[in-house]
Design an enzyme around this catalytic site. Sequence first.
Site, mmCIF file in Angstrom:
data_model
loop_
_atom_site.group_PDB
_atom_site.id
_atom_site.type_symbol
_atom_site.label_atom_id
_atom_site.label_comp_id
_atom_site.label_asym_id
_atom_site.label_seq_id
_atom_site.Cartn_x
_atom_site.Cartn_y
_atom_site.Cartn_z
ATOM 1 N N HIS A 263 1.133 -0.868 0.035
ATOM 2 C CA HIS A 263 -0.060 -0.018 0.204
ATOM 3 C C HIS A 263 1.157 1.411 0.004
ATOM 4 O O HIS A 263 1.517 1.175 -1.162
ATOM 5 C CB HIS A 263 -1.508 0.036 1.210
ATOM 6 C CG HIS A 263 -1.979 0.756 1.647
ATOM 7 N ND1 HIS A 263 -2.469 1.484 0.308
ATOM 8 C CD2 HIS A 263 -2.845 1.226 2.412
ATOM 9 C CE1 HIS A 263 -2.988 2.386 0.539
ATOM 10 N NE2 HIS A 263 -3.784 2.025 1.839
ATOM 11 N N HIS A 302 -1.626 -0.366 -10.847
ATOM 12 C CA HIS A 302 -2.814 0.415 -10.088
ATOM 13 C C HIS A 302 -4.031 -0.494 -10.341
ATOM 14 O O HIS A 302 -4.724 -0.879 -11.302
ATOM 15 C CB HIS A 302 -3.078 0.776 -10.130
ATOM 16 C CG HIS A 302 -3.553 2.080 -9.137
ATOM 17 N ND1 HIS A 302 -4.974 1.826 -8.479
ATOM 18 C CD2 HIS A 302 -2.910 2.638 -7.578
ATOM 19 C CE1 HIS A 302 -5.340 2.794 -7.457
ATOM 20 N NE2 HIS A 302 -4.417 3.307 -7.105
ATOM 21 N N ASP A 358 3.482 6.588 -6.799
ATOM 22 C CA ASP A 358 4.528 6.426 -6.470
ATOM 23 C C ASP A 358 5.716 6.014 -7.116
ATOM 24 O O ASP A 358 7.237 5.805 -6.518
ATOM 25 C CB ASP A 358 4.447 4.950 -5.607
ATOM 26 C CG ASP A 358 3.767 4.912 -4.672
ATOM 27 O OD1 ASP A 358 3.538 6.077 -3.602
ATOM 28 O OD2 ASP A 358 2.764 4.038 -4.085
HETATM 29 N N1 ACO Z 1 4.566 -5.024 -13.200
HETATM 30 C C1 ACO Z 1 4.794 -6.187 -13.911
HETATM 31 N N2 ACO Z 1 3.329 -6.949 -13.578
HETATM 32 C C2 ACO Z 1 2.208 -6.135 -13.300
HETATM 33 C C3 ACO Z 1 2.661 -4.567 -12.186
HETATM 34 C C4 ACO Z 1 4.141 -4.547 -12.160
HETATM 35 N N3 ACO Z 1 4.170 -3.801 -11.506
HETATM 36 N N4 ACO Z 1 1.329 -4.974 -12.015
HETATM 37 C C5 ACO Z 1 0.540 -5.838 -12.491
HETATM 38 N N5 ACO Z 1 1.771 -6.983 -13.305
HETATM 39 C C6 ACO Z 1 1.163 -7.755 -14.229
HETATM 40 C C7 ACO Z 1 1.355 -8.488 -13.126
HETATM 41 O O1 ACO Z 1 1.911 -10.275 -12.852
HETATM 42 C C8 ACO Z 1 -0.126 -9.851 -13.841
HETATM 43 O O2 ACO Z 1 0.307 -10.250 -15.116
HETATM 44 P P1 ACO Z 1 -0.722 -11.489 -15.762
HETATM 45 O O3 ACO Z 1 -1.994 -11.287 -16.323
HETATM 46 O O4 ACO Z 1 -0.007 -11.642 -17.002
HETATM 47 O O5 ACO Z 1 -1.155 -12.448 -14.576
HETATM 48 C C9 ACO Z 1 -0.853 -8.684 -14.201
HETATM 49 O O6 ACO Z 1 -0.065 -7.586 -14.623
HETATM 50 C C10 ACO Z 1 -2.632 -7.863 -13.250
HETATM 51 O O7 ACO Z 1 -1.680 -7.486 -12.561
HETATM 52 P P2 ACO Z 1 -2.932 -7.988 -10.527
HETATM 53 O O8 ACO Z 1 -1.687 -8.480 -10.156
HETATM 54 O O9 ACO Z 1 -3.802 -8.785 -11.155
HETATM 55 O O10 ACO Z 1 -3.224 -6.334 -10.436
HETATM 56 P P3 ACO Z 1 -3.921 -5.785 -8.708
HETATM 57 O O11 ACO Z 1 -4.705 -4.926 -9.819
HETATM 58 O O12 ACO Z 1 -3.962 -6.570 -8.289
HETATM 59 O O13 ACO Z 1 -2.891 -5.331 -8.433
HETATM 60 C C11 ACO Z 1 -1.008 -3.794 -7.888
HETATM 61 C C12 ACO Z 1 -2.459 -3.898 -8.477
HETATM 62 C C13 ACO Z 1 -0.843 -4.430 -6.702
HETATM 63 C C14 ACO Z 1 -0.676 -2.284 -7.842
HETATM 64 C C15 ACO Z 1 0.175 -3.715 -8.884
HETATM 65 O O14 ACO Z 1 -0.080 -3.571 -9.751
HETATM 66 C C16 ACO Z 1 1.856 -3.713 -8.266
HETATM 67 O O15 ACO Z 1 2.706 -4.928 -7.710
HETATM 68 N N6 ACO Z 1 2.581 -2.680 -7.984
HETATM 69 C C17 ACO Z 1 3.730 -2.407 -7.929
HETATM 70 C C18 ACO Z 1 3.750 -2.123 -6.451
HETATM 71 C C19 ACO Z 1 3.340 -0.469 -6.623
HETATM 72 O O16 ACO Z 1 3.916 0.142 -7.153
HETATM 73 N N7 ACO Z 1 2.205 0.013 -6.081
HETATM 74 C C20 ACO Z 1 1.130 1.191 -5.236
HETATM 75 C C21 ACO Z 1 0.032 1.028 -5.994
HETATM 76 S S1 ACO Z 1 -0.135 2.943 -5.120
HETATM 77 C C22 ACO Z 1 -0.491 3.182 -3.983
HETATM 78 O O17 ACO Z 1 -1.144 1.910 -3.274
HETATM 79 C C23 ACO Z 1 -0.163 4.348 -3.233
#
Ligand code: ACO
Length: 423
Positions: A263, A302, A358
């Site tokens: 988060h 996101h 971020d």
């Molecule tokens: N890098 C590479 N691949 C990614 C990323 C990433 N940052 N984010 C998502 N993906 C991919 C996943 O591997 C998945 O691929 P697939 O369909 O082949 O399996 C697809 O995109 C969907 O990902 P999910 O995990 O289902 O997406 P979710 O909505 O659950 O996740 C999240 C959102 C947690 C923010 C994710 O994008 C992530 O981990 N990002 C990096 C961490 C980050 O920047 N967090 C800050 C969020 S903003 C905040 O809280 C203020």
Amino acid sequence: MAESITITDNRTGESIEVPIVDGGVDAAAWRKLMPGTWFYDPALMTTAATSSSVTELDGENGVLRYRGYPIEQLAEHSSYLEVAYLLIHGELPTQEQYEPWVHDITYHTFIHENVRKRFLEGFHHDAHPMGMLVSAIAALSTFYPDAGEIHDPENRLKQIVRLIAKMPTLAAACHRFSVGMPFVYPDNSLGFTSNFLSMLWKVAEPRYDANPALARALDVLFILHADHEQNCGTTAMRVVGSAHADPYVSTAAAAAALYGPRHGGANEAVIRMLKSIGSIEEVPAFIESVKAGKGRLQGFGHRVYKSYDPRAKIIKQTADEVFAITGKNPLLDIALKLEEVALSDEYFTSRKLYPNVDFYSGLIYQAMGFPVEMFTVLFAIPRTAGWLAHWVEALEQDQKIVRPRQLYVGHDARDYVGLDQRS
Ligand code: ACO
């Protein structure tokens, strides 16, 4: 014709028609038709847990508005304290409303001496400032016994002012303790962010005058982080608040959620990632490793935004303004290259992965002199206004205590076996 859905229980053939209102259907109708059969939605990904008029977020189109006002306009023209007023009261203040609001917040910045001397100074020398902050917010509850009078709007406002006002003081105290520097008292002649910078950086000078452009940049960052509708921390606030807990412990619960690396900790992860990449030349190899499933591109993607996070656009501009004063963060070039490569790669575009707030905020905080451990603390300060706006809204909605159901998948009933008879 009004929009609706029809649900049929195939076991009995019974149907009900449920109207679609504000983009949702009332789950109570389902409960009436099928009592004892629950929706399975562990991360609430398909559930609107509340109705709210605080913040509008359209992730497909990259739209973020507080109380109807676009984030771009607020970031350009407003201040954090004005935005805090808007979030809490629902309208921008008039001059007559704004002056006492700023005055009240300015004159509630001091914390009880025992919070600092006995409580905060009791932590281990290397305590994480966010862990200290979460505990200190909860501890404030014991200093304001009237905080439990949550149904009295006047009393609520008093606690809201205290919380918004004391967050920078607590945050600065946690930082000073973690670097072994003496506590700096608030200076009520300074503005909100200038005062915060003074409490952070003042050494021996009689008065610390922050660079106004840096104070403004921090103010813009605070505006951008002030609210983000039903995220994990805000949901924690609403859940704990629904038990009629006081605003201090409810805010501590929200801050605890923010402490989690999924988060509020992402900007810290971005800095670590950029450092580990090391140079622009290594960017393509790093992108390939992400695509091969070896870790994520931090600061990208996101749950709600499926286009460019509007806050990330504003932050990029703010970064340029800050770097003009502090000098460029050497990690910026790696970040820009990463963005360029990712945004032209099918892996990221097909999954709608764009930079989030971020991706650049950590670079700014680092250039301003903040250690990475302070990043989440810097997020918690302005988010307090948003948390409290949702807390008030839930109380005014007379929301029932949050108490979800579960799908039990454990053992059936079985008899206790004595210790000596267990194999
Ligand atoms: N890098 C590479 N691949 C990614 C990323 C990433 N940052 N984010 C998502 N993906 C991919 C996943 O591997 C998945 O691929 P697939 O369909 O082949 O399996 C697809 O995109 C969907 O990902 P999910 O995990 O289902 O997406 P979710 O909505 O659950 O996740 C999240 C959102 C947690 C923010 C994710 O994008 C992530 O981990 N990002 C990096 C961490 C980050 O920047 N967090 C800050 C969020 S903003 C905040 O809280 C203020």
